[in-house]
Design a protein around this motif. Structure first.
Motif, short mmCIF file in Angstrom:
data_model
loop_
_atom_site.label_atom_id
_atom_site.label_comp_id
_atom_site.label_asym_id
_atom_site.label_seq_id
_atom_site.Cartn_x
_atom_site.Cartn_y
_atom_site.Cartn_z
N SER A 78 0.84 -1.20 0.00
CA SER A 78 0.00 0.00 0.00
C SER A 78 0.87 1.25 0.00
CB SER A 78 -0.91 0.01 1.24
OG SER A 78 -1.57 1.25 1.37
N GLN A 79 0.50 2.20 -0.81
CA GLN A 79 1.23 3.47 -0.84
C GLN A 79 0.71 4.45 0.21
OE1 GLN A 79 0.98 4.93 -4.87
NE2 GLN A 79 2.45 3.43 -5.65
N ASP A 80 -0.44 4.11 0.80
CA ASP A 80 -1.08 5.02 1.75
C ASP A 80 -0.84 4.63 3.21
OD1 ASP A 80 -2.26 6.55 -0.33
OD2 ASP A 80 -3.81 5.00 -0.54
N HIS A 81 -0.67 3.33 3.47
CA HIS A 81 -0.58 2.88 4.86
C HIS A 81 0.51 1.83 5.03
CE1 HIS A 81 -4.32 4.95 5.77
NE2 HIS A 81 -4.88 4.37 4.73
N PHE A 82 1.26 1.96 6.12
CA PHE A 82 2.21 0.93 6.51
C PHE A 82 1.47 -0.24 7.16
CE2 PHE A 82 4.96 4.76 6.81
CZ PHE A 82 5.98 4.34 5.96
N SER A 83 1.98 -1.45 6.97
CA SER A 83 1.49 -2.56 7.78
C SER A 83 2.24 -2.55 9.10
CB SER A 83 1.72 -3.89 7.05
OG SER A 83 3.11 -4.24 7.09
N ILE A 84 1.74 -3.30 10.08
CA ILE A 84 2.43 -3.37 11.38
C ILE A 84 3.82 -3.99 11.19
CG2 ILE A 84 2.34 -4.26 13.73
CD1 ILE A 84 0.22 -2.10 12.99
N ASN A 85 3.90 -5.03 10.37
CA ASN A 85 5.21 -5.67 10.16
C ASN A 85 6.19 -4.75 9.44
OD1 ASN A 85 4.77 -8.06 11.51
ND2 ASN A 85 4.07 -9.17 9.69
N ASP A 86 5.67 -3.82 8.63
CA ASP A 86 6.56 -2.84 7.98
C ASP A 86 7.29 -1.99 9.01
OD1 ASP A 86 5.93 -3.54 5.36
OD2 ASP A 86 4.28 -2.10 5.21
N LEU A 87 6.68 -1.83 10.18
CA LEU A 87 7.23 -0.95 11.21
C LEU A 87 8.10 -1.71 12.22
CD1 LEU A 87 3.97 1.10 11.83
CD2 LEU A 87 5.96 1.80 10.48
N ILE A 88 8.40 -2.98 11.91
CA ILE A 88 9.26 -3.80 12.77
C ILE A 88 10.53 -4.11 12.00
CG2 ILE A 88 9.48 -5.97 14.03
CD1 ILE A 88 6.42 -5.97 14.32
#
Length: 211
Positions: A78-88
């Motif tokens: 997604s270009q609009d929202h990070f996933s939770i795993n993207d932030l780990i």
């Protein structure tokens, strides 16, 4: 390990595997709530902003046991929202696993008739909690009702690494406090190896009592 907790509200659709196994989802969610791993149900979540990630069902290759997974990598690309795993951070979650050769070498060291014990920790990841300030990031939705996890869940990039730290501590305690000579672990599975003239029953009693 989540680098950013202030995220806009996003609700993702559940995986097809959940809709194909609705009875299993019902049963597992009830079990998770009864055990205190999952909080709910709610018609409205007690958070101003939250993330609802998709849930699905996976079946064990050998056991056939069905498990609930949370797709914390959604939304994908997604270009609009990070996933939770993207932030780990992936680097913080890297693991090196024990090899079969490690067990073979231990057995060879103690020789013929070596004693082996095997144990595992039930509901492994869920023995460890999620920080209160991150509860809103671990929400799910089923049958138009909301829930949120307060314990580590399957699907989080950081769950294996966090749990592995506990397993490493268990092995250290087993060796240094209880004189268990060899204890190997693969996440929640533990294997002890000892000489044939020692008490395997003592070892099994110690590890099962402390687990």
């Amino acid at each position: 390990m989540v680098s950013k907790t202030e995220l806009p509200t996003v609700e993702c659709k559940n995986l097809q595997s959940a809709f194909r196994n609705p009875d299993s989802v019902d049963i597992i969610i009830k079990q998770e709530v009864d055990k205190g791993y999952l909080v709910g149900p709610f018609k409205k979540l007690p958070f101003d902003r939250y993330r609802v990630s998709p849930i699905g069902i996976v079946e064990g290759k050998y056991s056939g046991k069905k498990r609930l997974i949370v797709d914390l990598s959604s939304p994908h690309e997604s270009q609009d929202h990070f996933s939770i795993n993207d932030l780990i951070d992936k680097e913080q979650c890297s693991l090196s696993y024990v090899k079969i050769d490690d067990a073979i070498n231990a057995i060879k060291e103690f020789g013929r008739l070596s004693i082996l014990n095997k144990a595992d920790i039930a509901d492994a990841f869920k023995q460890l909690g999620i920080k209160r300030e991150q509860h809103h990031l671990y929400c799910i939705k089923w049958r138009n009702l909301y829930y949120y996890y307060v314990r580590l869940c399957f699907g989080s990039r950081s769950s294996p690494k966090i749990f592995d730290n506990l397993s490493v501590a268990i092995c250290w305690i087993a060796k240094n406090n209880y004189n268990i000579p060899v204890i190997l672990h693969l996440l929640d599975d533990f294997l002890t190896v000892q000489a044939s003239d020692t008490s395997g029953d003592r070892t099994m009693a110690l590890i099962t009592f402390n687990f």
